[in-house]
Design an enzyme around this catalytic site. Sequence first.
Site, PDB file in Angstrom:
ATOM      1  N   CYS A  43       0.815  -1.210   0.000  1.00 48.04           N
ATOM      2  CA  CYS A  43       0.000   0.000   0.000  1.00 48.04           C
ATOM      3  C   CYS A  43       0.849   1.261   0.000  1.00 48.04           C
ATOM      4  O   CYS A  43       0.631   2.174  -0.786  1.00 48.04           O
ATOM      5  CB  CYS A  43      -0.947   0.007   1.201  1.00 48.04           C
ATOM      6  SG  CYS A  43      -1.994   1.468   1.272  1.00 48.04           S
ATOM      7  N   CYS A  48      -1.721   1.635  -3.069  1.00 49.31           N
ATOM      8  CA  CYS A  48      -2.782   2.636  -2.997  1.00 49.31           C
ATOM      9  C   CYS A  48      -2.297   4.057  -2.724  1.00 49.31           C
ATOM     10  O   CYS A  48      -2.858   5.016  -3.254  1.00 49.31           O
ATOM     11  CB  CYS A  48      -3.821   2.227  -1.950  1.00 49.31           C
ATOM     12  SG  CYS A  48      -3.144   1.542  -0.434  1.00 49.31           S
ATOM     13  N   LYS A  51      -0.362   5.436  -5.865  1.00 45.01           N
ATOM     14  CA  LYS A  51      -1.332   5.450  -6.969  1.00 45.01           C
ATOM     15  C   LYS A  51      -2.334   6.588  -6.803  1.00 45.01           C
ATOM     16  O   LYS A  51      -2.697   7.258  -7.768  1.00 45.01           O
ATOM     17  CB  LYS A  51      -2.050   4.100  -7.038  1.00 45.01           C
ATOM     18  CG  LYS A  51      -2.974   3.952  -8.244  1.00 45.01           C
ATOM     19  CD  LYS A  51      -3.427   2.513  -8.370  1.00 45.01           C
ATOM     20  CE  LYS A  51      -3.861   1.982  -7.047  1.00 45.01           C
ATOM     21  NZ  LYS A  51      -4.623   0.784  -7.036  1.00 45.01           N
ATOM     22  N   LYS A  52      -2.764   6.837  -5.555  1.00 45.35           N
ATOM     23  CA  LYS A  52      -3.688   7.945  -5.317  1.00 45.35           C
ATOM     24  C   LYS A  52      -3.010   9.277  -5.631  1.00 45.35           C
ATOM     25  O   LYS A  52      -3.654  10.208  -6.132  1.00 45.35           O
ATOM     26  CB  LYS A  52      -4.172   7.927  -3.865  1.00 45.35           C
ATOM     27  CG  LYS A  52      -5.231   8.979  -3.525  1.00 45.35           C
ATOM     28  CD  LYS A  52      -6.530   8.745  -4.258  1.00 45.35           C
ATOM     29  CE  LYS A  52      -7.587   9.782  -3.909  1.00 45.35           C
ATOM     30  NZ  LYS A  52      -8.075   9.663  -2.514  1.00 45.35           N
ATOM     31  N   TYR A  99       7.389   4.814   8.768  1.00 47.54           N
ATOM     32  CA  TYR A  99       7.016   3.474   9.218  1.00 47.54           C
ATOM     33  C   TYR A  99       8.163   2.843  10.004  1.00 47.54           C
ATOM     34  O   TYR A  99       7.954   2.178  11.028  1.00 47.54           O
ATOM     35  CB  TYR A  99       6.647   2.589   8.023  1.00 47.54           C
ATOM     36  CG  TYR A  99       5.178   2.613   7.678  1.00 47.54           C
ATOM     37  CD1 TYR A  99       4.382   1.496   7.852  1.00 47.54           C
ATOM     38  CD2 TYR A  99       4.570   3.773   7.184  1.00 47.54           C
ATOM     39  CE1 TYR A  99       3.031   1.509   7.545  1.00 47.54           C
ATOM     40  CE2 TYR A  99       3.227   3.810   6.875  1.00 47.54           C
ATOM     41  CZ  TYR A  99       2.458   2.675   7.059  1.00 47.54           C
ATOM     42  OH  TYR A  99       1.115   2.699   6.771  1.00 47.54           O
ATOM     43  N   GLY A 177     -10.297  -5.239 -12.998  1.00 45.47           N
ATOM     44  CA  GLY A 177     -10.457  -4.903 -11.593  1.00 45.47           C
ATOM     45  C   GLY A 177     -10.115  -3.459 -11.300  1.00 45.47           C
ATOM     46  O   GLY A 177      -9.888  -2.648 -12.199  1.00 45.47           O
ATOM     47  N   TYR A 178     -10.039  -3.129 -10.004  1.00 44.41           N
ATOM     48  CA  TYR A 178      -9.824  -1.739  -9.624  1.00 44.41           C
ATOM     49  C   TYR A 178      -8.440  -1.233 -10.030  1.00 44.41           C
ATOM     50  O   TYR A 178      -8.282  -0.063 -10.421  1.00 44.41           O
ATOM     51  CB  TYR A 178     -10.055  -1.551  -8.122  1.00 44.41           C
ATOM     52  CG  TYR A 178      -9.000  -2.145  -7.223  1.00 44.41           C
ATOM     53  CD1 TYR A 178      -7.957  -1.370  -6.734  1.00 44.41           C
ATOM     54  CD2 TYR A 178      -9.045  -3.488  -6.849  1.00 44.41           C
ATOM     55  CE1 TYR A 178      -6.988  -1.908  -5.909  1.00 44.41           C
ATOM     56  CE2 TYR A 178      -8.083  -4.029  -6.024  1.00 44.41           C
ATOM     57  CZ  TYR A 178      -7.052  -3.242  -5.556  1.00 44.41           C
ATOM     58  OH  TYR A 178      -6.090  -3.782  -4.754  1.00 44.41           O
ATOM     59  N   ILE A 179      -7.419  -2.085  -9.986  1.00 40.06           N
ATOM     60  CA  ILE A 179      -6.076  -1.658 -10.370  1.00 40.06           C
ATOM     61  C   ILE A 179      -6.047  -1.285 -11.842  1.00 40.06           C
ATOM     62  O   ILE A 179      -5.484  -0.255 -12.236  1.00 40.06           O
ATOM     63  CB  ILE A 179      -5.049  -2.752 -10.060  1.00 40.06           C
ATOM     64  CG1 ILE A 179      -4.955  -2.988  -8.552  1.00 40.06           C
ATOM     65  CG2 ILE A 179      -3.675  -2.390 -10.614  1.00 40.06           C
ATOM     66  CD1 ILE A 179      -4.055  -4.143  -8.157  1.00 40.06           C
ATOM     67  N   GLU A 182      -8.031   2.034 -12.426  1.00 40.79           N
ATOM     68  CA  GLU A 182      -7.373   3.224 -11.880  1.00 40.79           C
ATOM     69  C   GLU A 182      -6.201   3.660 -12.752  1.00 40.79           C
ATOM     70  O   GLU A 182      -6.066   4.847 -13.079  1.00 40.79           O
ATOM     71  CB  GLU A 182      -6.927   2.949 -10.445  1.00 40.79           C
ATOM     72  CG  GLU A 182      -8.113   2.888  -9.486  1.00 40.79           C
ATOM     73  CD  GLU A 182      -7.736   2.477  -8.076  1.00 40.79           C
ATOM     74  OE1 GLU A 182      -8.577   2.644  -7.182  1.00 40.79           O
ATOM     75  OE2 GLU A 182      -6.613   1.978  -7.874  1.00 40.79           O
ATOM     76  N   ARG A 205     -16.198  -6.516 -10.901  1.00 40.56           N
ATOM     77  CA  ARG A 205     -17.128  -7.450 -10.263  1.00 40.56           C
ATOM     78  C   ARG A 205     -17.220  -7.151  -8.768  1.00 40.56           C
ATOM     79  O   ARG A 205     -16.229  -6.860  -8.121  1.00 40.56           O
ATOM     80  CB  ARG A 205     -16.660  -8.885 -10.462  1.00 40.56           C
ATOM     81  CG  ARG A 205     -16.747  -9.357 -11.909  1.00 40.56           C
ATOM     82  CD  ARG A 205     -16.243 -10.787 -12.032  1.00 40.56           C
ATOM     83  NE  ARG A 205     -16.285 -11.248 -13.409  1.00 40.56           N
ATOM     84  CZ  ARG A 205     -17.358 -11.792 -13.976  1.00 40.56           C
ATOM     85  NH1 ARG A 205     -18.463 -11.946 -13.269  1.00 40.56           N
ATOM     86  NH2 ARG A 205     -17.325 -12.190 -15.233  1.00 40.56           N
ATOM     87  N   ASP A 304      -3.425  -9.701   2.999  1.00 42.50           N
ATOM     88  CA  ASP A 304      -3.684 -10.261   1.677  1.00 42.50           C
ATOM     89  C   ASP A 304      -3.134 -11.668   1.482  1.00 42.50           C
ATOM     90  O   ASP A 304      -3.459 -12.320   0.493  1.00 42.50           O
ATOM     91  CB  ASP A 304      -3.091  -9.346   0.598  1.00 42.50           C
ATOM     92  CG  ASP A 304      -3.820  -8.023   0.500  1.00 42.50           C
ATOM     93  OD1 ASP A 304      -4.773  -7.808   1.278  1.00 42.50           O
ATOM     94  OD2 ASP A 304      -3.442  -7.186  -0.350  1.00 42.50           O
ATOM     95  N   HIS A 437     -26.353  22.597   1.413  1.00 42.90           N
ATOM     96  CA  HIS A 437     -26.605  23.050   0.043  1.00 42.90           C
ATOM     97  C   HIS A 437     -25.762  24.281  -0.283  1.00 42.90           C
ATOM     98  O   HIS A 437     -25.608  25.163   0.547  1.00 42.90           O
ATOM     99  CB  HIS A 437     -28.097  23.404  -0.104  1.00 42.90           C
ATOM    100  CG  HIS A 437     -28.453  23.863  -1.481  1.00 42.90           C
ATOM    101  ND1 HIS A 437     -28.592  22.992  -2.531  1.00 42.90           N
ATOM    102  CD2 HIS A 437     -28.678  25.118  -1.976  1.00 42.90           C
ATOM    103  CE1 HIS A 437     -28.910  23.681  -3.611  1.00 42.90           C
ATOM    104  NE2 HIS A 437     -28.957  24.964  -3.299  1.00 42.90           N
ATOM    105  N   GLU A 442     -25.462  16.240  -0.523  1.00 36.68           N
ATOM    106  CA  GLU A 442     -26.852  16.452  -0.121  1.00 36.68           C
ATOM    107  C   GLU A 442     -27.819  15.525  -0.870  1.00 36.68           C
ATOM    108  O   GLU A 442     -28.927  15.272  -0.406  1.00 36.68           O
ATOM    109  CB  GLU A 442     -27.266  17.905  -0.345  1.00 36.68           C
ATOM    110  CG  GLU A 442     -27.430  18.307  -1.805  1.00 36.68           C
ATOM    111  CD  GLU A 442     -27.921  19.743  -1.959  1.00 36.68           C
ATOM    112  OE1 GLU A 442     -28.922  20.096  -1.307  1.00 36.68           O
ATOM    113  OE2 GLU A 442     -27.299  20.500  -2.722  1.00 36.68           O
TER     114      GLU A 442
END
Length: 448
Positions: A43, A48, A51-52, A99, A177-179, A182, A205, A304, A437, A442
């Site tokens: 990640c 992620c 990538k973000k 980390y 898929g999501y990868i 993106e 999916r 994972d 608003h 909303e």
Amino acid sequence: MADYDYDLFTIGAGSGGVRASRIAASHGARVAVAEEYRVGGTCVIRGCVPKKMLVYGSMFAEELEHASSYGWTIEGKSFDWPSLRDFVNNDVDRLEGLYGKTLEGHEVEVFRERATITGPHSVKLANGREVTAKVILVATGARPAMPDFPGVEHCITSNEMFHLEEQPNCLMVVGGGYIAMEFAGIFQALGSEVTVVNRTDRILRGYDEQIVERMLHIASGRGINFRMHSLIQRIDKDEDGCLVVDFGETNPVKVDQVLIAVGRAPNTEGLGLESAGVDLGKHGEIKVDEYNKTSCDSIYAVGDVTDRVQLTPVAIREGHAFADTVFGGKPRTVDYRAIPSAVFSQPPLAGVGMTEGEARSTYGNIKVYSSDFRPMKNIFSSHPERGLYKMIVDDTSEKILGIHMVGPESAEILQAAAVAVKAGLTKQAFDDTVAIHPSMAEELVLLK
């Protein structure tokens, strides 16, 4: 536990392994971690987070297109891929350092080398040293899966996308898929010609079909080409360095890069799990019980590498629950119901709870409330893109079963709404809430 070198030895310093090690140490355990690549895991290092950041960079391209509508005149604009790439990778270096400091701050010993299991309580490091531990935690994550066809060695995976020397003029993305979605969105927005190849007609999916269809419609309108029901037969490399992709048809396709994003495989090969009698599933995943324990009483696994939900926040929860259970005297499990997730495609989509199809199969009688609208921000765009929000409700109890959406900032909006689904609130709770608003969010309290 004094008979062992450590109370806990964690293999893998990704999100789940780091959280488990840190919490175990806070409970007084003597902890060591082995990581053969970089502290932070998929990640943080090649998933992620970077990538973000690329998503943010590509979204700026869209903002530039709207600049004149905002009243701005920008002359001589251009994009330089190495500048974005290097900025992202430099920040990854910063995060890796943080980390590492987190582990050091909790007096967790870090071995920056590969470790393999040699028995229920023993681990061998790459330098040949063998250490013992009362408990071993496997948190080695997963890696990109690769298909088998001639020329697949010319392809790259998501790991290499963050280090490309040059931005590809023409990129082929294999997978649904999501990868895949993106990276397709990122590079299309940055100016690459992008084709998505999928072996079926289903993309993403697990997400609500109507939401996915809307996203595909918008993505196609932005210029992404989709080839459904397609399988690569072989890939050859031309003298000019381009790749010739053969689908078994008359005319092969020529591209600069082929990204394989067909799924991920658990990192269990060569770990020595068989030496401790750890059972694996048919795809190589580690089987665990609700407390993350494997078939060997002294070995646990999170993230994972197991057979559960492959999401970073889930791995973190599993790691925390493991440490509290084994070292904190507070047995805890993870609730896998109503886990929110998002795809940072362009536009992004997000969902929590049951899709419409799942709800109809389970409950039979349901109500579907929706809002099909053009976000105010999209007024500045020449593309008439519309957002779509859906709320799935049990017809009898009025309990919200799921919320799904596609449109700008969908993930940011859904995070708060996911609390309502997790808490078992009803549609009436949304109806009773006053709208902010004007906002996109909303629409959730105005659904009809």
